[in-house]
Scaffold this active site. Sequence first.
Site, PDB file in Angstrom:
ATOM      1  CD  GLN A 179      -2.968  -1.304   2.290  1.00  0.00           C
ATOM      2  OE1 GLN A 179      -2.448  -1.929   3.159  1.00  0.00           O
ATOM      3  NE2 GLN A 179      -3.896  -0.563   2.256  1.00  0.00           N
ATOM      4  CG  ASN A 224      -2.374  -7.195   9.038  1.00  0.00           C
ATOM      5  OD1 ASN A 224      -2.522  -6.705  10.108  1.00  0.00           O
ATOM      6  ND2 ASN A 224      -3.537  -6.530   8.051  1.00  0.00           N
ATOM      7  CD  GLU A 225      -7.142  -6.731   8.038  1.00  0.00           C
ATOM      8  OE1 GLU A 225      -7.463  -7.041   6.840  1.00  0.00           O
ATOM      9  OE2 GLU A 225      -7.610  -5.644   8.614  1.00  0.00           O
ATOM     10  CD  GLU A 271      -4.670  -1.996  10.220  1.00  0.00           C
ATOM     11  OE1 GLU A 271      -5.710  -1.675   9.543  1.00  0.00           O
ATOM     12  OE2 GLU A 271      -4.006  -2.686   9.344  1.00  0.00           O
TER      13      GLU A 271
END
Length: 484
Positions: free
Chosen positions: A43, A181-182, A374
């Site tokens: 990103q 992540n996630e 986050e």
Amino acid sequence: MLWPCCLLILTLNLALAVLSADNYSREDFPPVFVFGAATSAYQVEGAAHEDGRSPSVWDTFSHGGGDVAVDEYHRYKEDVQLMAETGLQAYRFSISWPRLIPNGRGPVNPKGLQYYNNLINELISHGIQALVSLYNYDHPQSLEDEYGGWISRNIVRDFTAYADVCFREFGDRVSSWSTINEPNIFAFGGDSSTEPYLAAHNMLLAHSSTVRLYKNKYQSKQNGVIGITLYAFWLLPLTNSTEDVTAAQRARDFFLGWFVNPLVFGDYPEIMKNNAGLRLPVLSNEESKLVKGAFDFIGLIHYYTVYIKDNSKSLKLENRDYSADMAVAIFFDQDEDVPFVLFPQEYPRRPWGLQGLLEYFKQAYGNPPIYIHENGQVGRHNMSLEDTSRVEYLHAYIGGLLDAIRNGSDTRGYFVWSFLDVFELLDGKGSSYGLYFVDLDDPSLTRLPKKSARWYSTFLKGGRVGSHGTIELEKTLDALVSEG
Ligand SMILES: *[C@@H]1O[C@H](CO)[C@@H](O)[C@H](O)[C@H]1NC(C)=O
Ligand SMILES: *[C@@H]1O[C@H](CO)[C@@H](O)[C@H](O)[C@H]1NC(C)=O
Ligand SMILES: *[C@@H]1O[C@H](CO)[C@@H](O)[C@H](O)[C@H]1NC(C)=O
Ligand SMILES: *[C@@H]1O[C@H](CO)[C@@H](O)[C@H](O)[C@H]1NC(C)=O
């Protein structure tokens, strides 16, 4: 100078929040508590085809949308400087597996190694801790082509070997590692009846094998911590009917317990085993031993609270998938006419939901160490630097966090998503979370502070912020500006 002069005029109209911690400062948090901001490799980095990086599954999925991103690969020095000026104590970023090991396994790319060494050294020399995510959805496309990525158990071996390179090369300067992540967001991707369960199972094993490696081989020398990062709504029943209350607990078990129960107790939640039956892989005794306790902390990605209504009738379907097994309907509000979307125009501000989530981890899982990896407010990605809604959101959630800590939650850090506007994985250039504005279509990619950057910076530098603290906040900012 940090702030362009046109931004000097501050009009903070913080609505009177219904919070006990509505006037607080950095000093109200424990001294070891760490505040920072986050991004992820695909990103921000850009340079997708440079210096030996190979494509990841995200390059394929987003058709090269992140080819340039915000060009952090070339601008990391400028960005670390900005982080230091903002007052970040830590930066949470991810390593791109295909940049470091382009074929997924085998030779390490020296240019990739050099880039992450440069970035980490730059952070450390500015007194900013490096928090690293090993995996943010971006495994090499070659592994997807070879064996289907996470649906194959082969990835456990390849992921652990990739992590070994990261620990060996960077671990002396990294204070905290997150493996995956996630992983629980796969729940939303799967239209197959078995794949999300299989992929999650392999993720748990890859995570645990990586944690074991770190603990056996590196931790005593490198002194970092290691954990996993889950996407975490807070989930409340839509009504107080027994059905909805039970459904909300079922949703917690499916979303959170899917990973946390194996990590804390060594097995999947009973309700998942019941509803998914043979489609849920079994954790063998050996696997259960590997997985149980394989974390120093749980990272949570929390944006908002949703409401859960029972939908048990989906259990009558013959061909079920993950969501039919969960058997709930999800609502944004306590209003069935408002349809649920995962990425709304703006997140509802429910800081008590963060408190509820942390209280749940305290009571259901024995109060493990938590990092909020986050949290932040989404908005449309446009030129407006007056992101008052983001300021109000951050103010409310950091206040909610303070209340939770005061009530005994063992939360040790907080990271705003995102440090700057990034290429959003599911919405490209359309939405933004950044403290700093970046126009992704302007080749200059200039970073401009939004109101939220100035608010967070004031807080990080010790300013007292809050609905009653507006005047003090302005004073602090004036002082900052005249100093700079
Ligand atoms: C459910 O009960 C709680 C506690 O009595 C109450 O605060 C809440 O408003 C109720 N929720 C609904 C939707 O009626
Ligand atoms: C820009 O985005 C913000 C936040 O989403 C919104 O409030 C504002 O109306 C938008 N402005 C324009 C000109 O589109
Ligand atoms: C504070 O902690 C106690 C003990 O865990 C719990 O009963 C209570 O509900 C918590 N308060 C809030 C506001 O979460
Ligand atoms: C904020 O709280 C502090 C004590 O925690 C108090 O001294 C100060 O006056 C308060 N400021 C405002 C503007 O309410």
